[in-house]
Design a protein around this motif. Structure first.
Motif, mmCIF file in Angstrom:
data_model
loop_
_atom_site.group_PDB
_atom_site.id
_atom_site.type_symbol
_atom_site.label_atom_id
_atom_site.label_comp_id
_atom_site.label_asym_id
_atom_site.label_seq_id
_atom_site.Cartn_x
_atom_site.Cartn_y
_atom_site.Cartn_z
ATOM 1 N N GLU A 23 0.829 -1.193 0.000
ATOM 2 C CA GLU A 23 0.000 0.000 0.000
ATOM 3 C C GLU A 23 0.872 1.254 0.000
ATOM 4 O O GLU A 23 2.059 1.207 0.331
ATOM 5 N N ILE A 24 0.252 2.353 -0.389
ATOM 6 C CA ILE A 24 0.828 3.686 -0.234
ATOM 7 C C ILE A 24 0.050 4.381 0.870
ATOM 8 O O ILE A 24 -1.193 4.388 0.866
ATOM 9 N N ARG A 25 0.769 4.959 1.814
ATOM 10 C CA ARG A 25 0.128 5.724 2.879
ATOM 11 C C ARG A 25 0.398 7.213 2.641
ATOM 12 O O ARG A 25 1.537 7.605 2.398
ATOM 13 N N VAL A 26 -0.676 8.008 2.700
ATOM 14 C CA VAL A 26 -0.606 9.439 2.400
ATOM 15 C C VAL A 26 -0.769 10.225 3.695
ATOM 16 O O VAL A 26 -1.712 9.979 4.460
ATOM 17 N N PHE A 27 0.155 11.159 3.921
ATOM 18 C CA PHE A 27 0.138 11.973 5.125
ATOM 19 C C PHE A 27 0.119 13.452 4.768
ATOM 20 O O PHE A 27 0.633 13.858 3.724
ATOM 21 N N SER A 28 -0.462 14.255 5.644
ATOM 22 C CA SER A 28 -0.383 15.702 5.498
ATOM 23 C C SER A 28 0.949 16.195 6.042
ATOM 24 O O SER A 28 1.451 15.666 7.040
ATOM 25 N N ARG A 29 1.529 17.172 5.373
ATOM 26 C CA ARG A 29 2.785 17.727 5.880
ATOM 27 C C ARG A 29 2.557 18.428 7.214
ATOM 28 O O ARG A 29 3.340 18.267 8.157
ATOM 29 N N LEU A 30 1.483 19.203 7.299
ATOM 30 C CA LEU A 30 1.149 19.872 8.561
ATOM 31 C C LEU A 30 0.518 18.860 9.512
ATOM 32 O O LEU A 30 -0.553 18.317 9.239
ATOM 33 N N GLY A 31 1.188 18.591 10.601
ATOM 34 C CA GLY A 31 0.655 17.664 11.588
ATOM 35 C C GLY A 31 1.013 16.217 11.362
ATOM 36 O O GLY A 31 0.804 15.378 12.235
ATOM 37 N N ASP A 32 1.530 15.885 10.167
ATOM 38 C CA ASP A 32 1.902 14.501 9.842
ATOM 39 C C ASP A 32 0.755 13.541 10.131
ATOM 40 O O ASP A 32 0.934 12.468 10.738
#
Length: 270
Positions: free
Chosen positions: A134-143
């Motif tokens: 899988e690919i996991r997607v994170f926000s840069r702000l707040g991770d």
């Protein structure tokens, strides 16, 4: 890259398995990671000098990426369920980011993050998890974890296209009924986060984008003896090969290039 002439060289430090390199936006610094010991060398590319060297800083460190402002470095820990981040001045210890917010950080094999890459606008980052497919997607702000996207089997390298705003992921071990194919590329729309799988090659690993000429280029290692028989085999083993897709239609083109043994990575100069 204008004339393929050597402009300088630098010793990164004690002999290690130096593995990946990330360049700063201004091309003046290189962040070089040694796997699996987690050593890192930061090189000033203007005067070719190591300006930071840390040993055993990132357990099982492999993939690296910089945020758009180049003040934070992210590093994947290839065995476990977390990645690291640290300020590029190395003024503090690395912070662990849990890839699964419900689990405590662990170095036992689980998700096993391989590589990391930022979206073109720098608001999100993508982590390939080779053990969980899988690919996991994170926000840069707040991770914060935003999405979990299924891929083919054993996702590894990633490349992004500004032309299509899509992310391309090489999946080395995706099975196929065709004995001449083993592996795939998962294409992820970075707006909708929907992925589509395309079968290609034999043990694809390296992946590159040519937005100018409209190619997605995939390097197949072809190291398994059950793979397609190459024209030649060298002292290092069986030759691999390069496949090409039309990046707009994802049509697999007849264009194909056989290359030396185990083409592990690929990059292009349009």
């Amino acid at each position: 890259t204008s004339d393929d002439q050597l402009v300088g060289e630098v010793n990164l430090g004690p002999q290690q398995n130096w593995n990946t390199i990330t360049l700063s936006n201004d091309n003046k610094k290189a962040y070089c990671m040694a796997w699996p010991n987690g050593n890192i060398s930061v090189v000033n590319l203007v005067n070719m000098q190591v300006i930071h060297y840390y040993s055993n800083a990132f357990l099982n460190g492999h993939g690296t990426a910089l945020n758009n402002t180049n003040d934070t470095l992210y590093v994947t820990s290839q065995t476990g369920n977390f990645i690291f981040k640290i300020d590029t001045g190395f003024s503090s210890l690395p912070i662990q980011i849990r890839l699964d917010p419900t689990q405590a950080p662990s170095s036992l094999s689980s998700l096993d993050p391989h590589e990391i890459i930022f979206s073109p606008d720098g608001t999100n980052y993508f982590v390939s998890c080779q053990n969980s497919n899988e690919i996991r997607v994170f926000s840069r702000l707040g991770d914060n974890l935003l999405h979990v996207i299924p891929t083919g089997v054993y996702p590894l390298e990633m490349a992004k296209s500004n032309l299509t705003n899509k992310l391309y992921v090489s999946c080395e071990n995706d099975p196929n009924v065709n004995p001449k194919i083993k592996g795939s590329v998962t294409v992820i729309d970075m707006n909708t986060f929907v992925g589509t799988n395309y079968k290609v090659g034999y043990e694809p690993h390296g992946i590159a984008i040519d937005d100018i000429n409209g190619y997605l280029i995939v390097a197949s290692r072809n190291i398994n003896i059950t793979g397609p028989t190459p024209h030649h085999s060298g002292v290092c083993g069986r030759n691999g090969f390069i496949n090409y897709f039309n990046i707009l239609t994802m049509e697999l083109l007849n264009k194909k290039t056989e290359v030396a043994a185990d083409p592990y990575s690929i990059t292009i100069r349009p």
